[in-house]
Scaffold this motif. Structure first.
Motif, PDB file in Angstrom:
ATOM      1  N   VAL A  20       0.867  -1.184   0.000  1.00  0.00           N
ATOM      2  CA  VAL A  20       0.000   0.000   0.000  1.00  0.00           C
ATOM      3  C   VAL A  20       0.902   1.232   0.000  1.00  0.00           C
ATOM      4  O   VAL A  20       1.746   1.391   0.881  1.00  0.00           O
ATOM      5  N   TYR A  43      -1.493  -1.048  -4.024  1.00  0.00           N
ATOM      6  CA  TYR A  43      -2.616  -0.183  -3.685  1.00  0.00           C
ATOM      7  C   TYR A  43      -2.113   1.253  -3.550  1.00  0.00           C
ATOM      8  O   TYR A  43      -0.972   1.483  -3.138  1.00  0.00           O
ATOM      9  N   HIS A  96      -5.543   8.945  -2.609  1.00  0.00           N
ATOM     10  CA  HIS A  96      -5.363   9.080  -4.058  1.00  0.00           C
ATOM     11  C   HIS A  96      -6.102  10.267  -4.658  1.00  0.00           C
ATOM     12  O   HIS A  96      -5.910  10.584  -5.832  1.00  0.00           O
ATOM     13  N   ILE A 102     -10.806  -1.232  -8.784  1.00  0.00           N
ATOM     14  CA  ILE A 102     -11.439  -1.354  -7.473  1.00  0.00           C
ATOM     15  C   ILE A 102     -12.281  -2.620  -7.486  1.00  0.00           C
ATOM     16  O   ILE A 102     -12.753  -3.063  -8.539  1.00  0.00           O
ATOM     17  N   VAL A 116      -5.256 -10.453  -3.311  1.00  0.00           N
ATOM     18  CA  VAL A 116      -5.310  -9.011  -3.076  1.00  0.00           C
ATOM     19  C   VAL A 116      -6.547  -8.727  -2.234  1.00  0.00           C
ATOM     20  O   VAL A 116      -7.673  -8.734  -2.738  1.00  0.00           O
ATOM     21  N   ALA A 143      -9.015   2.298  -1.021  1.00  0.00           N
ATOM     22  CA  ALA A 143      -7.790   2.310  -1.812  1.00  0.00           C
ATOM     23  C   ALA A 143      -8.073   1.797  -3.224  1.00  0.00           C
ATOM     24  O   ALA A 143      -9.096   1.154  -3.473  1.00  0.00           O
ATOM     25  N   ILE A 144      -7.159   2.085  -4.132  1.00  0.00           N
ATOM     26  CA  ILE A 144      -7.285   1.695  -5.537  1.00  0.00           C
ATOM     27  C   ILE A 144      -6.078   0.861  -5.925  1.00  0.00           C
ATOM     28  O   ILE A 144      -4.937   1.217  -5.595  1.00  0.00           O
ATOM     29  N   VAL A 145      -6.321  -0.257  -6.605  1.00  0.00           N
ATOM     30  CA  VAL A 145      -5.234  -1.119  -7.067  1.00  0.00           C
ATOM     31  C   VAL A 145      -4.621  -0.534  -8.336  1.00  0.00           C
ATOM     32  O   VAL A 145      -5.339  -0.179  -9.276  1.00  0.00           O
TER      33      VAL A 145
END
Length: 345
Positions: free
Chosen positions: A44, A68, A72, A226, A244, A250-252
């Motif tokens: 992350v 992640y 963001h 996401i 995952v 959070a965004i991958v």
């Protein structure tokens, strides 16, 4: 809609109550999912402006090709709204959804579909999807998107714009982490072609035999993803699949093949897949940030030296896309086909 086309909708198969998987969805034994060897998840990276994310971005790109991002800048309510819009579509009556069906004769057409690849002899993924062409704005036609879900089209447009901002920010930081000018990768990619694909993975009667999405690396520059709380995304690291774990805020970030080429192989695109389960449907939203098909992609010459010789041939991105869709991804075979053979000394 022809009956054969209708039968290919995974959601219809799942809701029919079948107890055994149709043979066209059964993966070969060596590709079937198994419990991940490691479930600690991907790194992350905190993008808070008060800190310096570059060292963590570099480590993540070197070791994983996926990570992640937190803090963001994308409103959390928008992440929930795009997932809710997608879920509302897939939970709608079939006759409403079929009004927006993909062209069954085109592998990459916009709309509601199930089959992604053009080849007919491959194992099918246990997945339905809706693909939106969102950038450049000349490709963006909200009239091709569902009109029976309140605010659906507005949410997709807002999400598209926010994902573009985030992708540009990330590519600038990835460039800097390679000691390239901040705008290098973005300029190498050219006018961005962005697609947003909402995927719906129905409950599967035999999840140990199927995959929601086969193992592959993405063909473009970068993917932002996401997923809902069900989870199912896995990333390959050091030959082992890593689950995952879902993080709602959070965004991958997934490095794709053109980023690997531009980095001359210093960074690796992430091989990943989606697994399914017997009891719960899963939804994910992937935003693809890709070059135009007329763009030629080649390694940055600043990253070529005696220690790291030129690794990849230049490629016209349109040719790369055609190969990906016609042959199938099968891990990373498309980018491996561009490798320059090392001369023996």
């Amino acid at each position: 809609m022809e009956a054969a086309t209708l039968r290919r909708r995974v959601q219809i198969l799942s809701e029919s109550g079948l107890s055994q998987l149709p043979p066209e969805y059964i993966q070969p034994p060596d590709l079937r999912p198994s419990p991940p060897a490691f479930s600690g998840g991907i790194p992350v990276v905190d993008l808070d402006p008060s800190g310096d994310p570059l060292p963590e971005i570099r480590r993540s790109c070197l070791d994983w090709g996926a990570f992640y991002v937190a803090n963001h800048g994308v409103p959390l309510r928008l992440l929930e709204e795009i997932k809710a819009a997608g879920l509302a579509f897939f939970q709608s009556p079939m006759d409403s959804k079929l009004r927006f069906a993909c062209d069954p004769n085109s592998a990459a057409s916009e709309g509601y579909g199930s089959r992604m690849l053009s080849k007919e002899d491959g194992v099918l993924d246990w997945r339905d999807y809706f693909d939106h062409h969102t950038l450049p704005e000349s490709r963006r036609n909200p009239g091709r998107w569902p009109d029976f879900i309140p605010n659906y089209r507005d949410v997709v447009v807002e999400y598209s714009n926010k994902m573009k901002e985030l992708a540009q920010n990330l590519l600038n930081m990835i460039s800097k982490s390679l000691n390239l000018p901040p705008s290098y990768i973005e300029e190498a990619v050219g006018e961005v072609h962005q697609n947003i694909t909402i995927s719906y993975y129905s409950p599967c009667p035999q999840p140990d035999l199927a995959l929601g999405l086969q193992a592959h690396s993405d063909m473009g520059a970068i993917t932002l993803l996401i997923q809902d709380e069900v989870g199912g995304l896995e990333v390959l690291k050091d030959g082992e699949w890593v689950a995952v774990q879902p993080l709602s805020d959070a965004i991958v970030v997934i490095l794709a093949d053109q980023a690997e080429i531009i980095s001359n192989g210093e960074y690796r695109s992430a091989q990943h897949r989606a697994i399914v389960n017997a009891n719960h449907a899963r939804l994910s939203v992937a935003t693809f940030y890709d070059p135009p098909k007329t763009r030629k992609i080649s390694p940055a010459l600043q990253l070529v030296n005696k220690q790291r010789p030129l690794k990849y041939h230049e490629v016209l991105y349109g040719d790369y896309v055609s190969s990906w869709y016609s042959k199938g991804p099968e891990g990373k075979r498309n980018i491996d086909a561009l490798l320059i053979e090392e001369k023996s000394s």
